[in-house]
Design a protein around this motif. Structure first.
Motif, PDB file in Angstrom:
ATOM      1  N   SER A  19       0.632  -1.417  -0.160  1.00 20.12           N
ATOM      2  CA  SER A  19       0.196   0.148   0.177  1.00 20.12           C
ATOM      3  C   SER A  19       0.840   1.005  -0.112  1.00 20.12           C
ATOM      4  O   SER A  19       1.574   1.158   1.016  1.00 20.12           O
ATOM      5  CB  SER A  19      -0.741   0.008   0.996  1.00 20.12           C
ATOM      6  OG  SER A  19      -2.064   0.956   1.923  1.00 20.12           O
ATOM      7  N   ASN A  21      -0.537   3.636   1.346  1.00 21.56           N
ATOM      8  CA  ASN A  21      -2.083   5.488   1.698  1.00 21.56           C
ATOM      9  C   ASN A  21      -0.723   5.928   2.812  1.00 21.56           C
ATOM     10  O   ASN A  21      -0.562   5.617   3.178  1.00 21.56           O
ATOM     11  CB  ASN A  21      -2.264   4.286   2.697  1.00 21.56           C
ATOM     12  CG  ASN A  21      -4.073   4.642   2.985  1.00 21.56           C
ATOM     13  OD1 ASN A  21      -3.708   6.065   3.441  1.00 21.56           O
ATOM     14  ND2 ASN A  21      -4.795   3.985   3.368  1.00 21.56           N
ATOM     15  N   THR A  22      -1.145   7.564   2.060  1.00 22.73           N
ATOM     16  CA  THR A  22       0.110   8.728   3.261  1.00 22.73           C
ATOM     17  C   THR A  22      -0.731   8.176   4.652  1.00 22.73           C
ATOM     18  O   THR A  22      -0.218   8.786   5.859  1.00 22.73           O
ATOM     19  CB  THR A  22      -0.174   9.487   2.687  1.00 22.73           C
ATOM     20  OG1 THR A  22      -1.579   9.991   2.237  1.00 22.73           O
ATOM     21  CG2 THR A  22       0.317   9.065   1.457  1.00 22.73           C
ATOM     22  N   GLY A  23      -2.122   7.348   5.220  1.00 25.93           N
ATOM     23  CA  GLY A  23      -2.440   7.884   6.576  1.00 25.93           C
ATOM     24  C   GLY A  23      -2.790   9.319   7.135  1.00 25.93           C
ATOM     25  O   GLY A  23      -3.873   8.933   7.368  1.00 25.93           O
ATOM     26  N   VAL A  24      -1.907  10.015   7.368  1.00 30.09           N
ATOM     27  CA  VAL A  24      -2.040  11.818   7.139  1.00 30.09           C
ATOM     28  C   VAL A  24      -1.467  12.576   6.681  1.00 30.09           C
ATOM     29  O   VAL A  24      -0.377  12.638   6.817  1.00 30.09           O
ATOM     30  CB  VAL A  24      -1.990  11.843   8.761  1.00 30.09           C
ATOM     31  CG1 VAL A  24      -0.327  11.454   9.659  1.00 30.09           C
ATOM     32  CG2 VAL A  24      -2.609  13.043   9.468  1.00 30.09           C
ATOM     33  N   ASP A  25      -2.106  14.040   6.212  1.00 32.12           N
ATOM     34  CA  ASP A  25      -1.636  14.981   5.416  1.00 32.12           C
ATOM     35  C   ASP A  25      -0.374  15.733   7.076  1.00 32.12           C
ATOM     36  O   ASP A  25      -0.716  15.555   7.907  1.00 32.12           O
ATOM     37  CB  ASP A  25      -2.230  15.452   5.349  1.00 32.12           C
ATOM     38  CG  ASP A  25      -3.436  16.894   5.822  1.00 32.12           C
ATOM     39  OD1 ASP A  25      -2.688  17.731   6.407  1.00 32.12           O
ATOM     40  OD2 ASP A  25      -4.060  16.468   6.791  1.00 32.12           O
TER      41      ASP A  25
ATOM     42  N   VAL B  45       3.951  10.614  14.303  1.00 28.52           N
ATOM     43  CA  VAL B  45       2.992  11.155  13.627  1.00 28.52           C
ATOM     44  C   VAL B  45       2.211  10.350  12.668  1.00 28.52           C
ATOM     45  O   VAL B  45       1.355  10.045  12.364  1.00 28.52           O
ATOM     46  CB  VAL B  45       1.888  12.501  13.937  1.00 28.52           C
ATOM     47  CG1 VAL B  45       0.541  12.517  13.530  1.00 28.52           C
ATOM     48  CG2 VAL B  45       2.204  13.017  15.780  1.00 28.52           C
ATOM     49  N   GLN B  46       3.539  10.387  11.660  1.00 25.82           N
ATOM     50  CA  GLN B  46       2.869  10.434   9.797  1.00 25.82           C
ATOM     51  C   GLN B  46       2.549   8.551   9.553  1.00 25.82           C
ATOM     52  O   GLN B  46       2.370   7.868   9.645  1.00 25.82           O
ATOM     53  CB  GLN B  46       3.766  11.032   9.100  1.00 25.82           C
ATOM     54  CG  GLN B  46       3.537  11.917   9.125  1.00 25.82           C
ATOM     55  CD  GLN B  46       4.410  12.785   7.330  1.00 25.82           C
ATOM     56  OE1 GLN B  46       5.591  12.966   7.946  1.00 25.82           O
ATOM     57  NE2 GLN B  46       3.459  12.324   6.930  1.00 25.82           N
ATOM     58  N   ALA B  49      -0.157   6.742  11.530  1.00 27.27           N
ATOM     59  CA  ALA B  49      -0.905   7.228  10.399  1.00 27.27           C
ATOM     60  C   ALA B  49      -0.597   5.902   9.285  1.00 27.27           C
ATOM     61  O   ALA B  49      -1.993   5.669   9.277  1.00 27.27           O
ATOM     62  CB  ALA B  49      -1.245   8.842  10.724  1.00 27.27           C
ATOM     63  N   LEU B  50       0.930   5.451   9.345  1.00 22.05           N
ATOM     64  CA  LEU B  50       0.417   5.333   8.049  1.00 22.05           C
ATOM     65  C   LEU B  50       0.378   3.790   7.999  1.00 22.05           C
ATOM     66  O   LEU B  50      -0.246   3.138   7.629  1.00 22.05           O
ATOM     67  CB  LEU B  50       2.076   5.171   7.422  1.00 22.05           C
ATOM     68  CG  LEU B  50       2.396   6.729   6.982  1.00 22.05           C
ATOM     69  CD1 LEU B  50       3.663   6.432   6.445  1.00 22.05           C
ATOM     70  CD2 LEU B  50       2.010   5.947   5.489  1.00 22.05           C
ATOM     71  N   ALA B  53      -2.960   2.563   8.743  1.00 26.19           N
ATOM     72  CA  ALA B  53      -4.034   2.920   7.427  1.00 26.19           C
ATOM     73  C   ALA B  53      -4.152   1.484   6.618  1.00 26.19           C
ATOM     74  O   ALA B  53      -4.036   1.627   5.232  1.00 26.19           O
ATOM     75  CB  ALA B  53      -3.849   4.059   6.508  1.00 26.19           C
ATOM     76  N   HIS B  54      -2.344   1.235   7.150  1.00 26.34           N
ATOM     77  CA  HIS B  54      -2.350  -0.451   6.217  1.00 26.34           C
ATOM     78  C   HIS B  54      -3.479  -1.468   6.696  1.00 26.34           C
ATOM     79  O   HIS B  54      -4.092  -1.318   7.434  1.00 26.34           O
ATOM     80  CB  HIS B  54      -0.977  -0.735   6.238  1.00 26.34           C
ATOM     81  CG  HIS B  54      -0.045  -0.235   5.878  1.00 26.34           C
ATOM     82  ND1 HIS B  54       1.142  -1.283   4.565  1.00 26.34           N
ATOM     83  CD2 HIS B  54       1.070   1.767   5.205  1.00 26.34           C
ATOM     84  CE1 HIS B  54       1.531  -0.797   3.695  1.00 26.34           C
ATOM     85  NE2 HIS B  54       1.545   0.780   4.430  1.00 26.34           N
ATOM     86  N   THR B  55      -3.309  -2.513   5.695  1.00 24.48           N
ATOM     87  CA  THR B  55      -4.416  -3.522   5.839  1.00 24.48           C
ATOM     88  C   THR B  55      -3.768  -3.812   6.546  1.00 24.48           C
ATOM     89  O   THR B  55      -2.373  -4.354   7.115  1.00 24.48           O
ATOM     90  CB  THR B  55      -3.738  -4.322   4.355  1.00 24.48           C
ATOM     91  OG1 THR B  55      -4.183  -3.796   3.077  1.00 24.48           O
ATOM     92  CG2 THR B  55      -4.773  -5.666   4.278  1.00 24.48           C
ATOM     93  N   ASP B  63       7.808  -0.457   4.478  1.00 22.25           N
ATOM     94  CA  ASP B  63       6.307   0.537   3.055  1.00 22.25           C
ATOM     95  C   ASP B  63       6.106   1.851   3.746  1.00 22.25           C
ATOM     96  O   ASP B  63       5.407   2.654   3.890  1.00 22.25           O
ATOM     97  CB  ASP B  63       5.073  -0.380   3.565  1.00 22.25           C
ATOM     98  CG  ASP B  63       4.528  -1.810   3.451  1.00 22.25           C
ATOM     99  OD1 ASP B  63       5.133  -1.528   2.153  1.00 22.25           O
ATOM    100  OD2 ASP B  63       4.148  -2.044   3.552  1.00 22.25           O
ATOM    101  N   PRO B  67       6.706   7.144   1.597  1.00 27.48           N
ATOM    102  CA  PRO B  67       6.003   8.341   2.820  1.00 27.48           C
ATOM    103  C   PRO B  67       6.270   9.165   3.044  1.00 27.48           C
ATOM    104  O   PRO B  67       5.278  10.213   3.268  1.00 27.48           O
ATOM    105  CB  PRO B  67       4.373   7.533   3.168  1.00 27.48           C
ATOM    106  CG  PRO B  67       4.978   5.502   2.508  1.00 27.48           C
ATOM    107  CD  PRO B  67       6.360   5.716   2.255  1.00 27.48           C
TER     108      PRO B  67
END
Lengths: 120, 120
Positions: A19, A21-25, B45-46, B49-50, B53-55, B63, B67
């Motif tokens: 994935s 997916n960036t999760g959070v900006d 924090v990122q 969140a990453l 947000a992952h499966t 991974d 990002p």
């Protein structure tokens, strides 16, 4: 997002990755980290809780020194960090400075923390 | 508590103070501050969140580098801080380390943050 679906079944060389997916900006991450950093000290957590526990969620600096067992300059220094980071507001009335929880900031922080880690 | 009631109507010399409510115990304040300190960095924090947000809320370190735009050693350093503070768990599988949200830690943190500042 369907990012993970897009790679399902694909042949991926030498990788474990599934994935992007960036999760959070980045801006939200910065905002959250700034608030968390301000909260990353036990005295500041105590001060915040003390202010919240006071009548009408307002406390004079003179109420806060004894419970945390620190001098007024030290307590004022910690309170300034909480004010500078938008967690408390400060109002000078005569001799004393009064502190209040900033409207909505902490519930918003708890909400964002929950939303950042939500897997739904 | 009835601390504030106890002083209602009392004559208080040279004081603005109305309560000695302690708000939060020292141990809880320390626990919260430790977790908040670990979260007091935008990259962490990122990363959190990453991972969320992952499966299945699990991500390989491979991974996570792209990002956040940082090298793997730097990312691993931040991940170690999150693991050491109980926010993530780490499992080595062959070549890669996989990270998961620690069960319940972050919702519990959000709950405690809300409870600490609750005025009810």
């Amino acid at each position: 997002m369907t990012t993970t679906e897009a790679v399902t079944g694909a042949v991926l060389d030498n990788t474990c990755c599934s994935s992007t997916n960036t999760g959070v900006d980045a801006e939200t991450a910065r905002e959250l980290a700034t608030a968390f950093k301000a909260l990353g000290d036990p005295t500041r957590v105590q001060l915040l809780a003390l202010v919240a526990a006071h009548t009408e969620s307002e406390a004079c600096v003179c109420d806060l020194t004894a419970p945390v067992g620190l001098s007024q300059p030290t307590v004022s220094h910690h309170l300034k960090i909480l004010v500078d980071n938008g967690l408390l507001t400060r109002e000078q009335r005569g001799r004393w400075a009064y502190y209040r929880l900033a409207d909505g900031t902490l519930p918003e922080l708890a909400r964002k923390l929950t939303s950042v880690i939500s897997v739904d």
